[in-house]
Design an enzyme around this catalytic site. Structure first.
Site, PDB file in Angstrom:
ATOM      1  N   LYS A 282      -2.147  15.803  15.067  1.00  0.00           N
ATOM      2  CA  LYS A 282      -2.567  16.047  13.688  1.00  0.00           C
ATOM      3  C   LYS A 282      -3.227  17.434  13.626  1.00  0.00           C
ATOM      4  O   LYS A 282      -4.070  17.749  14.463  1.00  0.00           O
ATOM      5  CB  LYS A 282      -3.557  14.962  13.260  1.00  0.00           C
ATOM      6  CG  LYS A 282      -3.844  14.941  11.785  1.00  0.00           C
ATOM      7  CD  LYS A 282      -4.439  13.604  11.341  1.00  0.00           C
ATOM      8  CE  LYS A 282      -4.642  13.560   9.842  1.00  0.00           C
ATOM      9  NZ  LYS A 282      -5.053  12.230   9.365  1.00  0.00           N
ATOM     10  N   GLU A 367      -8.190  -3.298   3.630  1.00  0.00           N
ATOM     11  CA  GLU A 367      -9.173  -3.665   2.599  1.00  0.00           C
ATOM     12  C   GLU A 367      -9.257  -5.178   2.396  1.00  0.00           C
ATOM     13  O   GLU A 367     -10.340  -5.725   2.173  1.00  0.00           O
ATOM     14  CB  GLU A 367      -8.816  -2.993   1.268  1.00  0.00           C
ATOM     15  CG  GLU A 367      -9.067  -1.475   1.242  1.00  0.00           C
ATOM     16  CD  GLU A 367      -7.952  -0.669   1.856  1.00  0.00           C
ATOM     17  OE1 GLU A 367      -6.931  -1.267   2.255  1.00  0.00           O
ATOM     18  OE2 GLU A 367      -8.106   0.561   1.960  1.00  0.00           O
ATOM     19  N   ARG A 395      -6.452  -3.494  -3.549  1.00  0.00           N
ATOM     20  CA  ARG A 395      -5.743  -4.132  -2.427  1.00  0.00           C
ATOM     21  C   ARG A 395      -6.395  -5.469  -2.058  1.00  0.00           C
ATOM     22  O   ARG A 395      -5.750  -6.361  -1.531  1.00  0.00           O
ATOM     23  CB  ARG A 395      -5.823  -3.199  -1.232  1.00  0.00           C
ATOM     24  CG  ARG A 395      -4.707  -2.754  -0.382  1.00  0.00           C
ATOM     25  CD  ARG A 395      -3.441  -3.374  -0.270  1.00  0.00           C
ATOM     26  NE  ARG A 395      -2.367  -2.472  -0.604  1.00  0.00           N
ATOM     27  CZ  ARG A 395      -1.899  -1.552   0.243  1.00  0.00           C
ATOM     28  NH1 ARG A 395      -2.453  -1.410   1.433  1.00  0.00           N
ATOM     29  NH2 ARG A 395      -0.887  -0.769  -0.106  1.00  0.00           N
TER      30      ARG A 395
HETATM   31  C1  LIG Z   1      -4.667   1.214   0.826  1.00  0.00           C
HETATM   32  C2  LIG Z   1      -5.181   2.573   1.231  1.00  0.00           C
HETATM   33  N1  LIG Z   1      -6.374   2.671   1.845  1.00  0.00           N
HETATM   34  C3  LIG Z   1      -6.871   3.880   2.206  1.00  0.00           C
HETATM   35  C4  LIG Z   1      -6.144   5.029   1.962  1.00  0.00           C
HETATM   36  C5  LIG Z   1      -6.737   6.379   2.310  1.00  0.00           C
HETATM   37  N2  LIG Z   1      -5.950   7.069   3.336  1.00  0.00           N
HETATM   38  C6  LIG Z   1      -5.077   7.997   3.045  1.00  0.00           C
HETATM   39  S1  LIG Z   1      -4.325   8.643   4.389  1.00  0.00           S
HETATM   40  C7  LIG Z   1      -5.239   7.635   5.408  1.00  0.00           C
HETATM   41  C8  LIG Z   1      -5.062   7.700   6.888  1.00  0.00           C
HETATM   42  C9  LIG Z   1      -3.609   7.596   7.225  1.00  0.00           C
HETATM   43  O1  LIG Z   1      -3.460   7.707   8.627  1.00  0.00           O
HETATM   44  P1  LIG Z   1      -1.988   7.802   9.198  1.00  0.00           P
HETATM   45  O2  LIG Z   1      -1.135   6.793   8.536  1.00  0.00           O
HETATM   46  O3  LIG Z   1      -2.117   7.735  10.659  1.00  0.00           O
HETATM   47  O4  LIG Z   1      -1.463   9.221   8.714  1.00  0.00           O
HETATM   48  P2  LIG Z   1      -1.843  10.679   9.282  1.00  0.00           P
HETATM   49  O5  LIG Z   1      -2.733  11.297   8.219  1.00  0.00           O
HETATM   50  O6  LIG Z   1      -2.519  10.497  10.598  1.00  0.00           O
HETATM   51  O7  LIG Z   1      -0.536  11.400   9.406  1.00  0.00           O
HETATM   52  C10 LIG Z   1      -6.083   6.835   4.678  1.00  0.00           C
HETATM   53  C11 LIG Z   1      -7.044   5.860   5.256  1.00  0.00           C
HETATM   54  C12 LIG Z   1      -4.902   4.892   1.317  1.00  0.00           C
HETATM   55  N3  LIG Z   1      -4.143   5.970   0.995  1.00  0.00           N
HETATM   56  N4  LIG Z   1      -4.439   3.667   0.981  1.00  0.00           N
END
Ligand SMILES: Cc1ncc(C[n+]2csc(CCOP(=O)(O)OP(=O)(O)O)c2C)c(N)n1
Ligand SMILES: CC(=O)[C@@H](O)[C@H](O)COP(=O)(O)O
Ligand SMILES: [Mg+2]
Length: 624
Positions: A282, A367, A395
């Site tokens: 990342k 959630e 959610r």
């Molecule tokens: C239901 C929900 N909860 C929280 C989020 C906030 N959120 C956005 S991206 C993320 C982390 C995603 O991690 P990953 O899938 O590993 O993607 P990366 O950014 O590492 O590529 C979170 C917690 C969201 N978009 N949707």
């Protein structure tokens, strides 16, 4: 500056590029992302980490015929660059500009809209099965991060996909990060996959050996197959996915375009559900983002050289006030525990995490689990607080109702990003929580007019012994210079900030400030207003409101929630059930539509919920 990227206007333009060119193009795309996002802000680290994977996917597959779904979708900027939108990146996440997430109205290549995590496998499986039923032929790919894979619905979908015969490809983009460090048993398991290259080699060797054995009797083949299965158990850590019915391929270097395209070409021809486990970094290619991928997950405009944000926040945010207040009250109340669903810094809980690590829980992007986990903690005598964005609490709606409120358990919900969040747009605005929470029995719903009132409300919440939801907006909490009366809040009373005879504004949360500004403008036309800060959306302080509107005909309710089921509709209902007739009531709230992305102030203006528009609307009312 850019040579190859200028020639990329559709995925077709990738097909003829050599690996060498593709690697050169990766560099150009990273420079483009850095230069553009440093000006507009956006999700930098996730996109820097997925450049090669996005190129390889579009080189091997043929979008839009082949369907590609990006889980969460915050990492789809490279996909957007490849699919003809690079020239619009100066408008990224701005009003009427391109969205920071996939949007079908933006491009045929955006085959499914995302924004909330963990939906891509369900959506992809649905598309794949629809294809099979319709007898069509094309590939369907869901690209999901290791963070998003901690979301429960991702496993519901894996479970369903696993035993289906449908051809379907899941690509796991594993960078060991959610927004912060990824958490949980799954993350540890993926770590073993990452660090255990022998599997990939051994499985191939075994297949080579078996395929070389000349035609042999059934029993031997069966034994050989069994042997392979047994070997798989020893060497194939991907057995979790294999046992769910997927063919697991990995770990694959997610920055090696050659390896990626070979694996994707192979997967394209395979039958049944496949999961390809790619390993990426990342923030790759930008030292600050590589070092602090959480800080550069979502960032406002910054100086590329220093990595520092251009605009410094002068006042405390609501999230910081939550964090500071919780740390303070937890000092003397050891029963207080705090929960986040993968957003410790966004919600302001990181301070609590640092101070009380043993009383802090990051449950991953889960959630639903977080809410019922809180119910479990509360049922056993603790005082949990779940800090969560309004849009993401959607959610866990049934868990709030069924597991917390039905049992009247003392869980405190600190609902951040309520109202308009701005640049994340439709999937992230928190404009539904008054509507989806106020109808739940036993739950009290509050909204502070500023940061000072938020602090008091949090203390009030832990003084109660029932479910409490406090919702507050994204950003800075500039205090209104009117002293707050804590006793009033503990007595669940609304606040009469000023009295006047021509209009009565009954406002809630951040809209109290707007009501005061409009009242001030109206004074210029000798119009005097009463302004009431409702504080409680549930239970509404009937007594204060009814006693103050007795002699006023014009009532304006003000909220940053949709009108349907919102605060204004509840005030109207309360007046009606209390026999209050012939009042001229105007409910100012968001309409029954999804609010687009853009600067928050601009969106309020567009929906005529800014001070100037409301002032003009009232003057027109008077002229009628
Ligand atoms: C239901 C929900 N909860 C929280 C989020 C906030 N959120 C956005 S991206 C993320 C982390 C995603 O991690 P990953 O899938 O590993 O993607 P990366 O950014 O590492 O590529 C979170 C917690 C969201 N978009 N949707
Ligand atoms: C993609 C996603 O859902 C999160 O990164 C979200 O954009 C964070 O929002 P804030 O910037 O308001 O913390
Ligand atoms: Mg990740």
């Amino acid at each position: 500056m850019y040579k190859l990227i200028d020639k990329i206007n559709s995925p077709k333009d990738l097909k003829k590029l050599s690996y060498d060119d593709l690697n050169k193009l990766s560099k150009e795309i990273r420079n483009f992302l850095l230069s553009s996002i440093s000006k507009t802000g956006g999700h930098l680290a996730s996109n820097l980490g997925i450049v090669e994977l996005s190129l390889a996917v579009h080189k091997v597959f043929n979008s839009p015929r082949d369907k590609i779904i990006w889980d969460v979708g915050h990492q789809a900027y490279v996909h957007k660059i490849i699919t003809g939108r690079k020239d619009k990146f100066d408008t990224l996440r701005q009003y009427k500009g391109i969205s920071g997430f996939p949007k079908s109205k933006e491009s045929v290549h955006d085959s499914f809209e995302t924004g909330h995590s963990s939906t891509s496998i369900s959506a992809g499986l649905g598309m794949a099965m629809a294809r099979d039923i319709k007898g069509e032929k094309y590939s369907v790919l869901s690209i999901i991060g290791d963070g998003a894979l901690t979301g429960g619905m991702a496993f519901e979908a894996l479970n369903h996909a696993g035993h289906s015969e449908t051809d379907f490809i899941v690509i796991l983009n594993d960078n060991e990060m959610s927004i912060s460090e990824n958490v949980g048993g799954l993350s540890k398991y993926l770590n073993r996959l990452r660090t255990d290259p022998t599997y990939y080699k051994v499985k191939d060797d075994v297949e080579q050996i078996l395929s070389k054995i000349p035609a042999i009797g059934k029993s031997v083949v069966k034994t050989a197959q069994k042997a392979k299965e047994t070997i798989k158990y020893f060497f194939v850590p991907g057995v979790l996915f294999e046992e769910l019915g997927f063919t697991y391929i990995g770990p694959v270097n997610g920055h090696d375009i050659g390896e990626l395209t070979k694996v994707l070409e192979r997967a394209k021809k395979m039958k049944g559900p496949i999961i390809i486990h790619t390993i990426t970094k990342k923030g790759k290619g930008y030292r600050f983002a590589e070092k602090y991928p959480d800080k550069y997950h979502g960032i406002s405009a910054f100086d590329i050289k220093t990595g520092k944000k251009i605009k410094k926040a002068e006042d405390k945010t609501y999230s910081e006030i939550l964090g500071d207040t919780l740390v303070d009250i937890a000092e003397s109340n050891p029963d207080i525990v705090a929960i986040t669903a993968a957003m410790p810094s966004g919600t302001g809980l990181n301070k609590f995490e640092n101070k009380y690590p043993e009383r802090f829980f990051d449950v991953g992007i889960a959630e639903q689990h977080a809410v019922t986990f809180a119910a479990g903690l509360a049922s056993n005598g603790l005082r949990p607080v779940f800090a969560v964005y309004s849009t993401f609490l959607q959610r866990g709606y049934d868990q709030v109702l069924h597991d917390v409120c039905l049992q009247n358990l003392p869980v405190v919900f600190c609902i951040d990003r309520a109202g308009i969040v701005g640049q994340d747009g439709e999937t992230h605005h928190g404009v539904f929580d008054f509507s989806y929470l106020s109808n739940i029995p036993n739950l009290k719903v509050l909204a502070p007019r500023d940061g000072n009132e938020l602090e008091i409300m949090i203390r009030y919440a832990f003084n109660q012994n029932s479910p409490i939801a406090i919702r507050y907006p994204r950003g800075i909490s500039k205090d209104i210079d009117v002293k707050n009366d804590s006793d009033d809040i503990y007595n669940e009373k609304a606040e009469v900030i000023q009295k006047g005879k021509d209009f009565c504004f009954i406002a809630v949360g951040k809209m109290v400030k707007t009501a005061l500004e409009v009242a001030k403008l109206l004074e210029k036309s000798d119009i005097s207003s009463t302004v009431i800060n409702a504080r409680f959306v549930k239970p509404i302080d009937k007594e204060t409101i009814l006693s103050n509107i007795k002699d006023i005909d014009n009532i304006i309710t003000l909220e940053d929630n949709v009108a349907i089921g919102g605060f204004g509709s509840q005030i109207s209902n309360m007046l009606n059930t209390n026999g209050i007739k012939n009042k001229n009531i105007k409910v100012l709230a968001f309409p029954d539509e999804f609010v687009e992305h853009g600067d928050t102030e601009l969106l309020f203006k567009h929906h005529k919920l800014d001070t100037e528009s409301i002032y003009k609307e009232i003057l027109d009312m008077i002229k009628e």
